[in-house]
Scaffold this active site. Structure first.
Site, mmCIF file in Angstrom:
data_model
loop_
_atom_site.group_PDB
_atom_site.id
_atom_site.type_symbol
_atom_site.label_atom_id
_atom_site.label_comp_id
_atom_site.label_asym_id
_atom_site.label_seq_id
_atom_site.Cartn_x
_atom_site.Cartn_y
_atom_site.Cartn_z
ATOM 1 N N TRP A 433 60.529 48.834 47.841
ATOM 2 C CA TRP A 433 59.412 48.342 47.108
ATOM 3 C C TRP A 433 60.010 48.405 45.712
ATOM 4 O O TRP A 433 59.276 48.605 44.589
ATOM 5 C CB TRP A 433 57.993 49.055 47.153
ATOM 6 C CG TRP A 433 57.337 48.807 48.373
ATOM 7 C CD1 TRP A 433 57.009 47.589 48.695
ATOM 8 C CD2 TRP A 433 56.843 49.880 49.393
ATOM 9 N NE1 TRP A 433 56.312 48.061 50.270
ATOM 10 C CE2 TRP A 433 56.438 49.578 50.642
ATOM 11 C CE3 TRP A 433 57.264 51.226 49.184
ATOM 12 C CZ2 TRP A 433 56.029 50.162 51.399
ATOM 13 C CZ3 TRP A 433 56.828 52.148 50.361
ATOM 14 C CH2 TRP A 433 56.042 51.532 51.417
ATOM 15 N N HIS A 434 61.218 47.640 45.494
ATOM 16 C CA HIS A 434 61.770 47.484 44.271
ATOM 17 C C HIS A 434 62.381 46.237 44.102
ATOM 18 O O HIS A 434 63.540 45.910 43.745
ATOM 19 C CB HIS A 434 62.992 48.682 43.912
ATOM 20 C CG HIS A 434 62.410 49.965 43.797
ATOM 21 N ND1 HIS A 434 62.849 51.045 44.490
ATOM 22 C CD2 HIS A 434 61.221 50.486 43.375
ATOM 23 C CE1 HIS A 434 62.291 52.162 44.320
ATOM 24 N NE2 HIS A 434 61.279 51.748 43.624
ATOM 25 N N THR A 479 62.491 51.355 40.198
ATOM 26 C CA THR A 479 62.780 50.271 39.177
ATOM 27 C C THR A 479 61.592 50.419 38.074
ATOM 28 O O THR A 479 61.588 49.769 36.999
ATOM 29 C CB THR A 479 62.471 48.788 39.783
ATOM 30 O OG1 THR A 479 61.371 48.901 40.578
ATOM 31 C CG2 THR A 479 63.682 48.529 40.189
#
Length: 496
Positions: A433-434, A479
């Site tokens: 999920w970045h 991130t």
């Protein structure tokens, strides 16, 4: 929910109230003579953390209520709430390698170097109140993983700062199980009280009105009514999936794709929505022993069970010297997807590919802002097969780490993950999920570039993008902290 009425015009309109948007609104409104409006499609639960839903404040879970799409593919999950991903992620903050900054500097200039970004990293760490994982939050699994990593020869490192490969604990934007999201940190009551700052929650950004190469207004749907916000400067901070969508609906992007959706082309920028990069990974399940299940159950009963609290930065043979291209992530606790009987838990180790070569895209399905975009992550698809090779190298290291954890968990039946076919790996691939890269920075002569090193959109004066979408490559890190630092830096470029 907080509701503030918009005024007729502003100096700066920030479109998107996620991590970057909160930073930009707070920093730009420090000048009392600058009128700033922050627009967020999701709810704004107000300036006091105690008024926010418990599900958002709980740092032990990954809440999935305030998102754009429920019950969707995992790579499509994105927050729709003031504070953005900092409200729904694992509250982890790590930093990338020197190689990341070399890539960014080539695209955007010296302000993207490690030295130039360092004060902004420190500023973000302080404002978010980041802290290292305390000993009491380590489960038996996390403690064993720290010991195992050291035993395998990895060096202990500071995960929240520039450094080397090694193992350690991340920095957290959470204390005693309570998440401190970017809205809490940057839009606190003192900031909200500024008369020059307007925060609009529940305001969906449709598009920008672009005529003659200039932005004439931002069209927003607020309480079911269309409102046009005007400003001297418009800053898109709608995220890697949202920012290219707004640009495309505004006629800024690949001309052929715009024509397919009945949108007049105002600026032919082929890079809008292209270059999507995310970090794929494969989870290797292990069978917890009864002793580990009992230990995890006791930790959960005490309200102190966290699925993951350490990681290993690892390097494949394809990695530049001194850098890393893998995260090895041991986890143990309630399963992320599905459920298990009481007293039983999921354990395993994931290998995440931190520097993928493969590129996907974000495109419109229609000009309707309510229509979810087409998101194709294109995991493990680079023609040369480098991503598959690096992931296999990571899975071999996962096997070594799992072997060192055998007193607490044992391998499940089946072949080792690194020996799976290419198709088998692609079937099991998940995401960290970045996502980044869909409004990538670069020089104007580069047809793939959307913005310059200050986030200014090529060919459209007064329009900037300032979120993860401008990063041409994903850092070898989670991130959130890099985006916080980048937003701090880009806010400074706007204040001058």
């Amino acid at each position: 929910m907080t509701r503030t009425s918009p005024r007729s015009g502003y100096d700066v309109v920030v479109l998107g109230g996620g991590v970057a948007g909160c930073v930009l609104a707070a920093r730009l409104s420090e000048d009392p003579d600058r009128a700033v409006c922050l627009v967020e499609a999701g709810p704004d639960y107000g300036p006091r953390p105690e008024d926010w839903p418990e599900r958002i404040r709980d740092a032990r879970a990954l809440p999935r209520d305030d998102v754009w799409e429920r019950h969707t593919a995992s790579h499509r999950i994105r927050a729709r709430v003031l504070g953005g991903s900092s409200c729904v992620n694992g509250a982890w903050n790590t930093w990338g390698s020197h190689a990341d900054h070399e890539e960014w500097t080539r695209a955007g200039g010296e302000r993207w170097s490690a030295a130039a970004l360092e004060p902004y990293r420190l500023r973000a760490v302080a404002r978010m109140g980041l802290r290292t994982v305390p000993d009491r939050e380590l489960s038996a699994w996390a403690s064993a993983a720290l010991t195992a990593a050291a035993g395998l020869g990895h060096e202990e490192v500071d995960m929240g700062a520039p450094g080397r490969p090694g193992y350690g604990r991340p920095l957290l934007n959470a204390v005693d199980g309570l998440r401190r999201n970017a809205a809490f940190a940057y839009l606190d009551p003192a900031t909200r009280s500024r008369p020059n700052l307007t925060v609009l929650g529940g305001a969906l950004v449709d598009r920008l009105s672009v005529r003659g190469g200039l932005v004439r207004g931002a069209h927003v749907v607020l309480d079911g009514e269309r409102v046009t916000l005007t400003a001297d400067t418009y800053v898109l901070a709608s995220g890697t999936f949202g920012s290219p969508g707004v640009l495309l609906r505004s006629g800024i992007g690949p001309a052929a794709h715009l024509a397919e959706n009945g949108i007049r082309c105002e600026a032919d920028l082929p890079g809008v929505g292209a270059n999507l990069s995310d970090q794929p990974g494969v989870f290797v399940p292990l069978a917890p022993t009864d002793a580990l299940n009992r230990s995890l159950a006791a930790k959960e009963a005490a309200g102190e069970l966290y699925v993951s609290r350490m990681l290993v930065r690892a390097a494949s043979e394809h990695c530049p010297p001194g850098a890393w291209d893998l995260h090895l992530l041991p986890t143990a606790g309630p399963p992320l997807f599905g459920g298990l009987p009481p007293g039983r838990y999921e354990a395993g180790v994931s290998a995440f590919l931190m520097k993928p070569v493969s590129r996907g895209h974000v495109r419109l399905r229609s000009a309707d802002p309510l229509e979810p975009p087409e998101i194709v992550p294109a995991f493990l698809t680079d023609p040369a097969g480098r991503d598959l090779a690096v992931l296999r190298a990571g899975l071999r290291q996962v096997e070594e780490l799992a072997s060192a954890l055998r007193p607490l968990a044992t391998p499940t039946d089946g072949p080792p993950a690194h020996g799976l076919s290419d198709a088998g790996l692609r079937e099991r691939v998940g995401t960290y999920w970045h996502p980044v890269g869909t409004c990538a920075m670069g020089p104007a002569q580069d047809p793939r570039a959307v913005v310059d090193g200050q986030g200014a959109v090529h060919g459209i004066p007064g329009l900037r993008v300032a979120d993860a979408s401008v990063l041409p490559t994903v850092p070898a890190a989670n991130t959130q902290l890099p985006v916080l630092a980048v937003a701090e830096m880009l806010a400074d470029t706007l204040r001058r």
